[in-house]
Design an enzyme around this catalytic site. Sequence first.
Site, short mmCIF file in Angstrom:
data_model
loop_
_atom_site.label_atom_id
_atom_site.label_comp_id
_atom_site.label_asym_id
_atom_site.label_seq_id
_atom_site.Cartn_x
_atom_site.Cartn_y
_atom_site.Cartn_z
CB SER A 14 31.36 50.96 52.91
OG SER A 14 32.26 50.92 51.82
CB SER A 15 29.59 50.37 48.35
OG SER A 15 30.82 49.83 47.91
CB ILE A 17 28.33 42.08 46.85
CG1 ILE A 17 27.90 41.98 45.38
CG2 ILE A 17 28.10 40.75 47.55
CD1 ILE A 17 28.76 41.03 44.56
NE ARG A 41 33.58 54.56 48.18
CZ ARG A 41 34.17 53.84 47.24
NH1 ARG A 41 34.55 52.59 47.51
NH2 ARG A 41 34.36 54.34 46.04
CB SER A 132 36.46 34.17 42.92
OG SER A 132 35.38 33.30 42.69
#
Length: 239
Positions: A14-15, A17, A41, A132
């Site tokens: 939803s945001s 990356i 979102r 990561s």
Amino acid sequence: MTLGGKRIVILGGSSGIGLAVAQAASREGAAAVIVSSRQARIDAALATLPAGTEGRAADLADEAAVRALFQDLGAYDHMVFTAGDALRLGPLAATDLAAARQVFELRYWGAFLAAKHGAGGIRAGGSIVFTSGTAGRRSQAGWTLAASVCAAMEGLTRALAVELAPIRVNIVSPGVVATPLWGAMPPPARDALFEQLGQKLPLGHVGSAEEVAETYLYLIRQTYGTGQVVVVDGGGTLV
């Protein structure tokens, strides 16, 4: 490999990356399913994606919720896990154990649960791409938790590449990226920090979510790579 017609589940989509991955995959004809813990979102993200894009709300640190999510989703082709919250930085001596354990709840255990309950729905030729960070390979004072969770994610990736084969399991290790995770910092201070950090990088700028998203699409397409860590950090681990 073309992404046209592929169904890609993006946990944390939803945001930041994750949303950039959903947007890039959608432009290539993939059917994206974005998953986040907050419906507001999800709704905002869906407004930036093609009509028909699916959005699901789920607490990714809750096993019952993750199990139910994948039972409802059915078959799909690729999983991308970008879910995370702002990493806690600070000296070891001042680190509260309960807070330290909480760092792993979404970033590590959420990914663990997604693989556990989601791998069975991945079609032949499919893949999982985790996230990561470069703190796991080049840490600094006060980064104990950040380095630990990043390194743990890379170990999980290698283990699952063997256990879940022939599903491909890889991981992206971003450096500093301008995403909403920095939202708690006032914009002037944040912009100044990005400028300062960018000047130290060989490429001269901090990453954008759109730049990093291309690495996830590469790993989805790369049919002869598994268990691999791909670093995309503007050269930060070199200096």
